[in-house]
Design an enzyme around this catalytic site. Structure first.
Site, PDB file in Angstrom:
ATOM      1  CB  CYS A 132      50.412   6.780 -17.630  1.00 21.98           C
ATOM      2  SG  CYS A 132      50.390   7.987 -18.613  1.00 21.98           S
ATOM      3  CG  HIS A 272      50.348   3.296 -20.200  1.00 22.51           C
ATOM      4  ND1 HIS A 272      48.959   3.836 -19.968  1.00 22.51           N
ATOM      5  CD2 HIS A 272      51.062   4.321 -20.622  1.00 22.51           C
ATOM      6  CE1 HIS A 272      49.023   5.269 -20.385  1.00 22.51           C
ATOM      7  NE2 HIS A 272      50.479   5.508 -20.554  1.00 22.51           N
ATOM      8  CG  ASN A 302      48.530   7.641 -22.762  1.00 25.07           C
ATOM      9  OD1 ASN A 302      48.063   7.567 -21.880  1.00 25.07           O
ATOM     10  ND2 ASN A 302      49.958   8.041 -22.745  1.00 25.07           N
TER      11      ASN A 302
HETATM   12  O1  UT7 Z   1      51.787   7.767 -21.293  1.00 21.85           O
HETATM   13  C1  UT7 Z   1      53.024   8.205 -20.780  1.00 21.85           C
HETATM   14  C2  UT7 Z   1      54.017   7.744 -21.709  1.00 21.85           C
HETATM   15  N1  UT7 Z   1      54.112   8.260 -22.820  1.00 21.85           N
HETATM   16  C3  UT7 Z   1      54.699   7.689 -23.905  1.00 21.85           C
HETATM   17  O2  UT7 Z   1      55.004   6.355 -23.497  1.00 21.85           O
HETATM   18  C4  UT7 Z   1      54.967   8.289 -25.238  1.00 21.85           C
HETATM   19  C5  UT7 Z   1      56.402   7.998 -25.628  1.00 21.85           C
HETATM   20  N2  UT7 Z   1      56.633   8.666 -26.861  1.00 21.85           N
HETATM   21  C6  UT7 Z   1      55.817   8.151 -28.286  1.00 21.85           C
HETATM   22  O3  UT7 Z   1      54.902   7.518 -28.007  1.00 21.85           O
HETATM   23  C7  UT7 Z   1      56.514   8.680 -29.273  1.00 21.85           C
HETATM   24  O4  UT7 Z   1      57.919   9.408 -28.986  1.00 21.85           O
HETATM   25  C8  UT7 Z   1      55.887   9.937 -30.034  1.00 21.85           C
HETATM   26  C9  UT7 Z   1      54.480   9.211 -30.795  1.00 21.85           C
HETATM   27  C10 UT7 Z   1      55.296  11.015 -29.136  1.00 21.85           C
HETATM   28  C11 UT7 Z   1      56.716  10.501 -31.260  1.00 21.85           C
HETATM   29  O5  UT7 Z   1      57.051   9.569 -32.309  1.00 21.85           O
HETATM   30  P1  UT7 Z   1      58.540   9.558 -32.573  1.00 21.85           P
HETATM   31  O6  UT7 Z   1      58.743   8.642 -33.357  1.00 21.85           O
HETATM   32  O7  UT7 Z   1      59.278   9.595 -31.482  1.00 21.85           O
HETATM   33  O8  UT7 Z   1      58.784  10.932 -33.429  1.00 21.85           O
HETATM   34  P2  UT7 Z   1      59.592  12.122 -33.164  1.00 21.85           P
HETATM   35  O9  UT7 Z   1      59.057  12.969 -31.906  1.00 21.85           O
HETATM   36  O10 UT7 Z   1      61.038  11.848 -33.275  1.00 21.85           O
HETATM   37  O11 UT7 Z   1      59.349  13.061 -34.513  1.00 21.85           O
HETATM   38  C12 UT7 Z   1      59.402  12.413 -35.478  1.00 21.85           C
HETATM   39  C13 UT7 Z   1      59.029  13.941 -36.664  1.00 21.85           C
HETATM   40  C14 UT7 Z   1      59.600  15.177 -36.185  1.00 21.85           C
HETATM   41  O12 UT7 Z   1      59.863  15.908 -37.146  1.00 21.85           O
HETATM   42  P3  UT7 Z   1      61.262  16.135 -37.780  1.00 21.85           P
HETATM   43  O13 UT7 Z   1      61.873  16.691 -36.767  1.00 21.85           O
HETATM   44  O14 UT7 Z   1      61.799  14.835 -38.166  1.00 21.85           O
HETATM   45  O15 UT7 Z   1      61.010  17.168 -38.991  1.00 21.85           O
HETATM   46  C15 UT7 Z   1      58.225  15.799 -35.389  1.00 21.85           C
HETATM   47  O16 UT7 Z   1      58.171  17.247 -35.612  1.00 21.85           O
HETATM   48  O17 UT7 Z   1      57.531  13.859 -36.590  1.00 21.85           O
HETATM   49  C16 UT7 Z   1      57.238  15.249 -36.271  1.00 21.85           C
HETATM   50  N3  UT7 Z   1      55.872  15.022 -35.596  1.00 21.85           N
HETATM   51  C17 UT7 Z   1      54.839  14.991 -36.197  1.00 21.85           C
HETATM   52  N4  UT7 Z   1      54.494  14.999 -37.677  1.00 21.85           N
HETATM   53  C18 UT7 Z   1      53.034  14.741 -37.988  1.00 21.85           C
HETATM   54  C19 UT7 Z   1      55.561  15.186 -34.258  1.00 21.85           C
HETATM   55  N5  UT7 Z   1      54.382  15.109 -34.052  1.00 21.85           N
HETATM   56  C20 UT7 Z   1      53.722  14.808 -35.322  1.00 21.85           C
HETATM   57  C21 UT7 Z   1      52.303  14.886 -35.797  1.00 21.85           C
HETATM   58  N6  UT7 Z   1      52.163  14.853 -37.256  1.00 21.85           N
HETATM   59  N7  UT7 Z   1      51.323  14.742 -34.786  1.00 21.85           N
END
Ligand code: UT7
Length: 345
Positions: A132, A272, A302
Site C-alpha cells: 500500500c 492511505h 482500500n
Molecule cells: O492497507 C494495509 C493496511 N491495512 C490496514 O491498515 C487495516 C488495519 N486493520 C483494520 O482496519 C481493522 O483491524 C479491521 C477493520 C480489519 C478489523 O477491525 P477491528 O476493530 O480490529 O475488529 P477485530 O478484528 O478485532 O474483530 C472484532 C470482531 C471479531 O469478532 P469477535 O472475535 O469479537 O467475536 C471479528 O470476528 O468483529 C468480527 N469481524 C466481523 N464482524 C462482522 C471481523 N470482520 C467482520 C465483518 N463483519 N466483516
C-alpha cells in the site's frame, strides 16, 4: 539544455547541498472499474452487516474489475487520463514505474504491459512492490530520474486488482479492499516545485502481519497450496491497525521536519485509505481539522498502491487542492512499509 531552478530555496534537498533539478507533478489521473459492490452485496456473501463495516471501517462500497479487466488495464486508463490532461503523448514518456501487489502476472512487469497499451514506445518500464506504500515509493524513485536529468517525463502509476487475491469467504478481509488505479506525470518545470520531500520506511520483522504466502519461490502454486488458501491476502487486522497509526504519524513528522514546515501550513492531508478510524487517529495526532483530511474510502475501500493516487486525483479534480497549495501524502502497508511526501501542488 535545462538550467538549474531559480526557486530552490524551499527544497529540502537543496538545503542539504543537492544541486539537481526539482520535480513537479504536472498531471494526475485515475480510473476505477464500473462495477460497484456495496456492503449490502457482501451481506449476501459472508456473515457481516453494513452497520459493522461502516462503523468499523467507514467503507460503504468498493469497485471490482470485470473478469477480463486486469491491473494493466486499470493502470493504462489512469495513465492515459493523466497524460491527456496535459497533452503529453505516450511517445514522450521515457520511464514507467508501476507500484502494485497484483501484477497481471509475476513477469513480465505490469509496467511493460502498460507501456504497450498506452503506446509509450520510447519508455523503459519496471514494477516496484511496496504494497500500500507503493505510490510514494514510486514517486520518490521517479523523482530521482527527473532530478538527475536522466529523463524528462516519468509516469508513475499505482494500480491494483485486489479482488483477484481476496478470499470472498473471509469476512475479516473481503469487506476491506477494492480495485482501481491512479497515475502521476513527473517533469521538471522551471520555477515550480512538486515534490518537496518524500520519506520511506520499512520493517521486515513484521512481514507476517499482512501478506500472501502462496505463489512466490517459497511456496509455489500446487493443488495443496491452493486448497490451503495460501494464494489469498491474509492480515492480522488489530496489529496492522496499531502499526499503521504509529508509522504514518512518525512519517508525517519526519517529512514536515525535513521541509521545515508546520502542519498548519498543509492545505490538505491525503492519507492511505484503509480505515476511517486509522485516518481519524492519525489526523488527531497530527492536530489537523477533519476538513483538512481527504477521504474517499467510503466509495472505494482500500485500493492499496492506488489509494493515495486516486485520492490525489479526486482532490485536484474537486478543486480542494489548487496550484501552490502544500499537500501531505501518507502511506502504510505490508512489509511493513510506510512513507510520507510533501508536495507543493
Ligand atoms: O492497507 C494495509 C493496511 N491495512 C490496514 O491498515 C487495516 C488495519 N486493520 C483494520 O482496519 C481493522 O483491524 C479491521 C477493520 C480489519 C478489523 O477491525 P477491528 O476493530 O480490529 O475488529 P477485530 O478484528 O478485532 O474483530 C472484532 C470482531 C471479531 O469478532 P469477535 O472475535 O469479537 O467475536 C471479528 O470476528 O468483529 C468480527 N469481524 C466481523 N464482524 C462482522 C471481523 N470482520 C467482520 C465483518 N463483519 N466483516
Amino acid at each position: 539544455m535545462n538550467t538549474l531552478p531559480e526557486k530552490d530555496f524551499t527544497n529540502p534537498r537543496a538545503q542539504h547541498g543537492f544541486v539537481g533539478r526539482t520535480c513537479s507533478i504536472v498531471s494526475v489521473g485515475s480510473y476505477v472499474p464500473e462495477k460497484i459492490v456495496t456492503n449490502a452485496d457482501l451481506e449476501r456473501l459472508v456473515d457481516t452487516s453494513d452497520e459493522w463495516i461502516t462503523s468499523r471501517t467507514g467503507i460503504r462500497e468498493r469497485r471490482v474489475a470485470a473478469a477480463d479487466e486486469f491491473t494493466s488495464d486499470l493502470g493504462a486508463k489512469a495513465a492515459s487520463r493523466a497524460l491527456e490532461k496535459v497533452g503529453i503523448s505516450g511517445e514522450q514518456v521515457q520511464l514507467i514505474i508501476v507500484a502494485t501487489i497484483t501484477p497481471d502476472m509475476t513477469f513480465p512487469s505490469t509496467a511493460a504491459l502498460i507501456q504497450q497499451k498506452i503506446g509509450a514506445v520510447n519508455a523503459a518500464a519496471f514494477d516496484i512492490e511496496a504494497a500500500c506504500s507503493g505510490f510514494i515509493y514510486a514517486l520518490e524513485i521517479g523523482q530521482q530520474f527527473i532530478m538527475s536529468r536522466t529523463y524528462e517525463t516519468v509516469l508513475v502509476i499505482g494500480a491494483e486488482k485486489l479482488s483477484s487475491i481476496i478470499n470472498w469467504k473471509d469476512r475479516n478481509t473481503c469487506v476491506l479492499f477494492g480495485d482501481g488505479a491512479g497515475a502521476a506525470v513527473l517533469q521538471y518545470r522551471p520555477g515550480s516545485h512538486g515534490l518537496l520531500t518524500a520519506c520511506m520506511g520499512a520493517d521486515g520483522s513484521k512481514a507476517d502481519l499482512l501478506n500472501m504466502p502462496g505463489g512466490g519461490s517459497r511456496c509455489p502454486a500446487t493443488v495443496d497450496s491452493v486448497n490451503a488458501g495460501l494464494h489469498f491476502l491474509r492480515m492480522e487486522g488489530k496489529e496492522t491497525f496499531k502499526n499503521a497509526i504509529n508509522a504514518m504519524n512518525a512519517a508525517a513528522h519526519e517529512a514536515l521536519a525535513r521541509c521545515n514546515l508546520d502542519i498548519a501550513q498543509i492545505k490538505c492531508v491525503i492519507p492511505h485509505q484503509a480505515n476511517r478510524r486509522i485516518i481519524d487517529a492519525v489526523g488527531e495526532r497530527l492536530g489537523v481539522r477533519q476538513d483538512q483530511v481527504f477521504v474517499n474510502l467510503d466509495r472505494y475501500g482500500n485500493t492499496s498502491a492506488a489509494s493515495v493516487a486516486i485520492a490525489l486525483d479526486e482532490a485536484v479534480d474537486q478543486g480542494i487542492i489548487q496550484r501552490g497549495d502544500l499537500v501531505l501524502l501518507l502511506v502504510f502497508g505490508a512489509g511493513l512499509t510506510w512513507g510520507a511526501a510533501v508536495i507543493e501542488w
